[in-house]
Motif scaffolding. Sequence first.
Motif, mmCIF file in Angstrom:
data_model
loop_
_atom_site.group_PDB
_atom_site.id
_atom_site.type_symbol
_atom_site.label_atom_id
_atom_site.label_comp_id
_atom_site.label_asym_id
_atom_site.label_seq_id
_atom_site.Cartn_x
_atom_site.Cartn_y
_atom_site.Cartn_z
ATOM 1 N N ASN A 165 -20.179 -2.267 23.833
ATOM 2 C CA ASN A 165 -18.998 -1.530 24.034
ATOM 3 C C ASN A 165 -19.152 -0.181 22.992
ATOM 4 N N GLY A 166 -20.392 -0.324 22.124
ATOM 5 C CA GLY A 166 -20.557 0.932 21.451
ATOM 6 C C GLY A 166 -19.775 0.627 19.894
ATOM 7 N N ASN A 167 -19.539 -0.718 19.889
ATOM 8 C CA ASN A 167 -19.002 -0.920 18.581
ATOM 9 C C ASN A 167 -19.983 -1.573 17.541
ATOM 10 N N LYS A 168 -19.645 -1.598 16.331
ATOM 11 C CA LYS A 168 -20.524 -2.722 15.248
ATOM 12 C C LYS A 168 -20.224 -3.756 15.644
ATOM 13 N N SER A 169 -21.332 -4.639 15.480
ATOM 14 C CA SER A 169 -21.151 -6.167 15.514
ATOM 15 C C SER A 169 -21.743 -6.879 14.542
ATOM 16 N N MET A 205 -40.549 -17.128 3.970
ATOM 17 C CA MET A 205 -39.183 -16.324 4.178
ATOM 18 C C MET A 205 -38.224 -17.489 5.120
ATOM 19 N N PRO A 206 -36.938 -17.264 4.709
ATOM 20 C CA PRO A 206 -36.034 -18.213 5.398
ATOM 21 C C PRO A 206 -36.118 -17.919 7.165
ATOM 22 N N LYS A 207 -35.925 -18.865 7.774
ATOM 23 C CA LYS A 207 -35.634 -18.470 9.216
ATOM 24 C C LYS A 207 -34.526 -17.696 9.594
ATOM 25 N N ILE A 208 -34.386 -17.066 10.681
ATOM 26 C CA ILE A 208 -33.218 -16.273 10.892
ATOM 27 C C ILE A 208 -32.755 -16.614 12.429
ATOM 28 N N SER A 209 -31.606 -16.397 12.654
ATOM 29 C CA SER A 209 -31.204 -16.551 14.039
ATOM 30 C C SER A 209 -30.900 -15.158 14.525
ATOM 31 N N LEU A 210 -31.502 -15.150 15.613
ATOM 32 C CA LEU A 210 -31.687 -13.662 16.213
ATOM 33 C C LEU A 210 -30.388 -13.552 17.324
ATOM 34 N N PRO A 211 -29.827 -12.626 17.420
ATOM 35 C CA PRO A 211 -28.608 -12.179 18.147
ATOM 36 C C PRO A 211 -29.453 -11.895 19.636
ATOM 37 N N PRO A 212 -28.572 -11.961 20.785
ATOM 38 C CA PRO A 212 -29.068 -11.534 21.958
ATOM 39 C C PRO A 212 -30.225 -10.442 22.026
ATOM 40 N N LEU A 213 -31.272 -10.361 22.591
ATOM 41 C CA LEU A 213 -32.208 -9.272 22.843
ATOM 42 C C LEU A 213 -32.299 -8.624 24.196
ATOM 43 N N PRO A 214 -32.573 -7.419 24.270
ATOM 44 C CA PRO A 214 -33.045 -6.540 23.133
ATOM 45 C C PRO A 214 -31.894 -5.900 22.368
ATOM 46 N N LEU A 215 -32.015 -5.467 21.165
ATOM 47 C CA LEU A 215 -31.085 -4.923 20.112
ATOM 48 C C LEU A 215 -30.963 -3.430 20.351
ATOM 49 N N SER A 216 -29.601 -3.077 20.243
ATOM 50 C CA SER A 216 -29.500 -1.785 20.040
ATOM 51 C C SER A 216 -28.646 -1.456 18.705
ATOM 52 N N GLY A 217 -28.922 -0.163 17.931
ATOM 53 C CA GLY A 217 -28.329 -0.222 16.921
ATOM 54 C C GLY A 217 -28.670 1.107 16.007
ATOM 55 N N LEU A 218 -28.563 0.986 14.675
ATOM 56 C CA LEU A 218 -28.865 2.124 13.912
ATOM 57 C C LEU A 218 -29.724 1.578 12.584
ATOM 58 N N PHE A 219 -30.328 2.220 12.034
ATOM 59 C CA PHE A 219 -30.915 2.005 10.571
ATOM 60 C C PHE A 219 -31.483 3.227 10.168
ATOM 61 N N ALA A 220 -31.895 3.169 8.797
ATOM 62 C CA ALA A 220 -32.240 4.527 8.003
ATOM 63 C C ALA A 220 -33.436 4.412 7.455
ATOM 64 N N ILE A 221 -34.143 5.412 7.485
ATOM 65 C CA ILE A 221 -35.673 5.353 6.920
ATOM 66 C C ILE A 221 -35.523 6.508 5.503
ATOM 67 N N ALA A 222 -36.197 5.846 4.514
ATOM 68 C CA ALA A 222 -36.369 6.951 3.359
ATOM 69 C C ALA A 222 -37.579 7.751 3.753
#
Length: 334
Positions: A330-334, A1-18
């Motif tokens: 700030n509660g915004n999508k980035s 798999m290609p290497k990825i550049s991680l944003p600053p941790l820890p992460l906050s956000g949203l995702f969805a599960i099936a």
Amino acid sequence: MPKISLPPLPLSGLFAIAKPSGPTSMSVINDVKQLVCNSRLFVEASKLEEKRRTPKRGRRAREVVKIGQGGTLDPLADGVLVVGVGKGTKKLGDFLDCIKEYKTTVLLGCETDTYDSEGVRVRVAPWRHVTKEAVEEQLVNFRGEIYQTPPIFSALKMDGKPLYEYARKGIPLPRPIEKRKVTVHSLTLTDWKGPNHEFTWPEKQFTDKEREAMEKALRSVQEDEEQAQKQTQTPSAFVLTMRVSGGTYVRSIVHDLGHALGSAAHVVTLTRSRQSRFALSPDEEADGAKGCIAWEVFTKAAEDEGAEDADGLKEWERAVLDKFEIIDENGNKS
């Protein structure tokens, strides 16, 4: 798999599960929480280290990071379940009042206390007179702004008590269940199955005591058994797809449609195919929708998280990152 550049941790956000049909939404969240609360992606390194040094049991062990859901799905239902992590939990309210899309299979001739196949038979009614054309004709009355009464077997509260408690304990409702205005943006019959299906009415029926409790709560339970029981053929089923506003009860639409058809009906399958910008079959190019993570990703990780890859990520973590929507300070999508 290609290497990825991680944003600053820890992460906050949203995702969805099936979400699959069967487990409750809360049990799904609790299972995911066990993984999230041990991941460097979502928990500060110092808290992870402290957790490893002094493992705690019970509720306190799960408070290293907040996690929640953006709208419950019934155990019967499958489909999009939005999950918020960290500051992402503050955005979950946005998904309660958003537009949602559903696909549901309706079985005619039987009404249940919960308006779905998980419930108990309340009554059966004639169904052979109902045709595909009759259903399509009635759907006109369920489009646009409509008023619907939530099921008494729901978690909606009245005077601080869930409605289902009144029904189960035979406590008279303090007042009629208030109708709510919802918007049905689209409602279409997409598959007329007729008798060609494997669905059956629930076998369980009310005992005299349960029926009495229901009658006390609602003060009326209609009966139309004799004529319906004579119809021994397989009752018809059909599939509806709909796009609705937040707060809409699909089960109530099906229940009310059954009455409008001079019959009875209940939900036997229910899929939430889209919730706001998360979808089972997204079209990212057209509308920027994000896909869902298969539930099997988490059940597999619960048994064995496996080894880390070149980026230090486990398989489930990479799957989440692929569908993750980051929420900044700030509660915004980035």
